[in-house]
Motif scaffolding. Structure first.
Motif, PDB file in Angstrom:
ATOM      1  N   ARG A 136      82.462  34.490  35.886  1.00 46.77           N
ATOM      2  CA  ARG A 136      82.318  35.040  34.567  1.00 46.77           C
ATOM      3  C   ARG A 136      83.048  36.405  34.321  1.00 46.77           C
ATOM      4  O   ARG A 136      83.899  36.617  33.502  1.00 46.77           O
TER       5      ARG A 136
ATOM      6  N   HIS B 282      74.659  27.213  24.207  1.00 48.25           N
ATOM      7  CA  HIS B 282      73.658  27.279  25.035  1.00 48.25           C
ATOM      8  C   HIS B 282      72.509  28.163  24.598  1.00 48.25           C
ATOM      9  O   HIS B 282      72.501  29.185  23.942  1.00 48.25           O
TER      10      HIS B 282
ATOM     11  N   HIS C 298      68.272  31.478  28.409  1.00 44.11           N
ATOM     12  CA  HIS C 298      68.666  33.075  28.581  1.00 44.11           C
ATOM     13  C   HIS C 298      68.068  33.510  30.089  1.00 44.11           C
ATOM     14  O   HIS C 298      67.759  32.401  30.965  1.00 44.11           O
TER      15      HIS C 298
ATOM     16  N   ASP D 101      73.159  36.773  23.125  1.00 41.89           N
ATOM     17  CA  ASP D 101      73.501  35.634  24.251  1.00 41.89           C
ATOM     18  C   ASP D 101      72.143  34.657  24.487  1.00 41.89           C
ATOM     19  O   ASP D 101      71.496  34.950  25.445  1.00 41.89           O
TER      20      ASP D 101
ATOM     21  N   GLU E  68      72.703  27.116  31.240  1.00 42.47           N
ATOM     22  CA  GLU E  68      74.184  27.782  31.142  1.00 42.47           C
ATOM     23  C   GLU E  68      74.243  29.070  31.945  1.00 42.47           C
ATOM     24  O   GLU E  68      75.274  29.106  32.692  1.00 42.47           O
ATOM     25  N   GLU E  69      73.086  29.820  31.805  1.00 42.58           N
ATOM     26  CA  GLU E  69      73.171  31.127  32.715  1.00 42.58           C
ATOM     27  C   GLU E  69      73.219  31.111  34.110  1.00 42.58           C
ATOM     28  O   GLU E  69      73.258  31.961  34.972  1.00 42.58           O
TER      29      GLU E  69
ATOM     30  N   TYR F 100      74.892  43.388  27.121  1.00 40.26           N
ATOM     31  CA  TYR F 100      75.169  42.153  27.749  1.00 40.26           C
ATOM     32  C   TYR F 100      74.011  42.080  29.081  1.00 40.26           C
ATOM     33  O   TYR F 100      74.366  42.892  30.084  1.00 40.26           O
ATOM     34  N   HIS F 101      73.370  41.038  29.192  1.00 38.39           N
ATOM     35  CA  HIS F 101      72.600  40.736  30.230  1.00 38.39           C
ATOM     36  C   HIS F 101      71.777  42.000  30.404  1.00 38.39           C
ATOM     37  O   HIS F 101      71.079  41.890  31.710  1.00 38.39           O
TER      38      HIS F 101
HETATM   39 ZN    ZN Z   1      74.633  35.039  29.132  1.00 36.94          ZN
END
Ligand code: ZN
Length: 574
Positions: free
Chosen positions: A13, A280, A283, A307, A340-341, A440-441
């Motif tokens: 990623r 997706h 998380h 996300d 997905e994660e 993000y994240h």
């Molecule tokens: Zn993610």
């Protein structure tokens, strides 16, 4: 986005995002740079249908990104609550269940590695040791039960042997590439050849061995059980090295699995072809899978509003709008993917176990992180642009809102999200993404920060593309020259910065600097620009990654960066 914890997917990623955002091309006529005031504002007055969509988006994202869903980790109760919500919204829009056996859900198993089975025991002279605190089997250990009465200092055939790791560590420990567990496995193999029935290792040196049982590790196995014993336990149970002791060993592992679910809703128009619209919905939970960028204390919840509650909300609204529309030339299958994660698990599972004939899939649209559109630049990344010649036409002709965006088109069908699974099945794909941000994240990805009107505009754009293509029949598929196939630089170490992908100057500008990482140790702060790493000049993200690829864990070098007007050079160690 560089994280210290590196499941393979995360690395991919990182590479993808770095590459894409450094190599996108800009379609003539679609102005990009925010400095250009040419980016038109979105209409401020919304028509009634848009107001309905907007309030629905807020409702969906508020529900999905609420802490009560505990970050929607795949296979968790939070995932179940989210899938219940999504399927009830699908039902409300008149979709029919598209999952297993006429149900909304498609179940799949996630392999979470192994755990040490509770039947694992180790006793010395019938005194059981405490698992975890006094001993544990290494991941390389064979499973099995062994008894014997060896003399600690001797290595006789037919009994378990003991090994002090002191020498191994003193001789090899300084080399950064030395893999202690690997060496133990090799020795266990040799010892087994000489009659050892098990191996008990301990470390009498002052140098830590950092050995532990890693549930995700599935190394090659030693031919015999291998147990690690703490020095405290060795002192307690094996005081007299000349004595013989009665040992009973049982090692067993258990598979750790969880079941996750894709959610599928079909809008059946009785057409020969079907368009897949996906997003997706899983998380990071509380970060249990080590795929967060958070370095702070505790185990906060990761609500994942952008996300990817944003993408799921967008998909639910498209289902509602399409089922009420005249666009009947295709069927529509809406899929909320889980896993997905962890590495696109849900979409990979779907294309491997499709609930419709994959050959009847016309194309796939993926919505992942569409909730943080930049109000100044209106920058929107569109991936998969090269996977069908039809896309260019759809965007050009888009009577909709295309002129209000500044596009970053990425032609590749590959990327760090679920469209990749469909592209790999030779299906044309489109991926919509409003860009990375410093939440993000991290726990800060919450619904207060969502740009709802921006997301509405993204949805209207997606709608205009689908509408434009409605009567065009099956789209042609084009395989793209995928960045990853071109042998992009591989790197195993990082400095711990989040690159600023919108930076167009020479060097790599840090959007954020992670705590406790080499860049921070070198005094770097957000906004500083890296211009050299060791002997390698850094002018772009591309050659920055190539420079990183030249270093290994433990290597020492220097980093040169611009901080404000100052040029600074500092030593770093990876
Ligand atoms: Zn993610």
């Amino acid at each position: 986005m560089e994280a210290s914890v590196k499941p393979a997917f995360m690395n991919f990623r990182t590479i993808w995002l770095t590459l894409i955002l450094s190599s996108c091309f800009i379609l003539p006529g679609y102005t990009q740079s925010p400095s250009r005031t040419g980016v038109k504002a979105f209409p401020s007055r919304l028509k009634k249908p848009d107001k309905v969509t907007l309030s629905n988006l807020e409702r969906h994202i508020h529900y999905l990104a609420d802490s009560s869903l505990e970050g929607r980790r795949a296979g968790s109760p939070g995932e179940a609550a989210a899938s219940g919500y999504i399927s009830s919204e699908f039902a409300r829009s008149g979709l029919r269940p598209g999952g297993d056996n006429g149900r909304w859900l498609q179940a799949f198993t996630i392999d979470d590695g192994r755990s040490i089975d509770s039947s694992t025991t180790f006793s010395v002279n019938d005194r059981p040791l405490v698992i975890g605190r006094e001993f544990f089997p290494l991941a390389i250990s064979a499973a099995g039960a062994v008894t014997g009465a060896p003399a600690i200092a001797l290595q006789e055939s037919g009994v378990p042997w003991f090994l002090d790791l002191r020498e191994l560590i003193q001789v090899h420990g300084h080399s950064p590439h030395f893999d202690l567990e690997n060496a133990i496995r090799a020795m266990a193999g040799v010892f087994a050849g000489k009659g050892a029935t098990a191996l008990i290792v301990y470390n009498s040196s002052k140098t830590p061995d950092n050995l532990s049982f890693d549930p995700r590790d599935r190394p090659a196995e030693a031919p015999i059980p291998v147990i690690y014993m703490t020095m405290a336990a060795k002192r307690k149970y094996l005081k007299d090295e000349s004595a013989s002791v009665d040992l009973k060993i049982k090692v067993a592992f258990a598979e750790k699995q969880r079941t996750a679910h894709n959610v599928l809703g079909m809008l059946d128009n009785g057409a020969p072809l079907t368009i897949v619209i996906g997003a997706h919905y899983d998380h990071l939970g509380h970060g249990e899978d080590s795929n967060t960028l958070y370095r702070g204390p505790g185990h906060p919840v990761f609500n994942g509003a952008d996300d990817n509650a944003s993408g799921v909300a967008g998909m639910i609204e498209l289902a509602r709008l399409l089922s009420a529309s005249k666009l009947k030339a295709n069927n529509y299958l809406f899929i909320a993917f889980s896993g997905e994660e962890l590495g696109l698990f849900g979409s990979k599972y779907f294309v491997g176990h499709p609930t419709i004939d994959l050959k009847s899939v016309n194309y796939m649209v993926n919505l992942d992180m569409i909730g943080r559109l930049n109000d100044t630049t209106h920058a929107l990344t569109v991936g998969g642009y090269g996977t069908s010649p039809a896309w260019a036409g759809a965007f050009k002709a888009g009577a909709g809102t295309a002129h209000l965006f500044s596009f970053r088109f990425d032609s590749s069908g590959l990327g760090p999200s679920d469209h990749t699974s469909f592209y790999r099945k030779d299906i044309p794909v489109l991926f919509f993404f409003t860009g990375i941000h410093s939440d993000y994240h991290k726990p800060g990805d919450s619904y207060e920060k969502i740009n709802y009107t921006g997301e509405l505009q993204v949805l209207k754009l997606v709608w205009s593309v689908v509408e434009e293509l409605d009567k065009k029949g099956r789209l042609a598929f084009t395989r793209t020259r995928d960045a990853s196939a071109q042998g992009i630089a591989r790197f195993s170490v990082t400095l711990g910065i989040l690159p600023d992908y919108s930076f167009s100057g020479s060097g790599v500008r840090a959007d954020a600097v992670s705590e406790g990482r080499p860049a921070q140790a070198a005094g770097m702060r957000a906004g500083d620009v890296i211009v050299q790493l060791g002997e390698f000049p850094v002018t772009s993200l591309q050659n920055y990654m190539e420079a990183l690829g030249k270093f290994k864990k433990g290597d020492k070098t220097t980093v040169k960066y611009r901080g404000g007007d100052e040029s600074i050079e500092r030593p770093v160690q990876f």
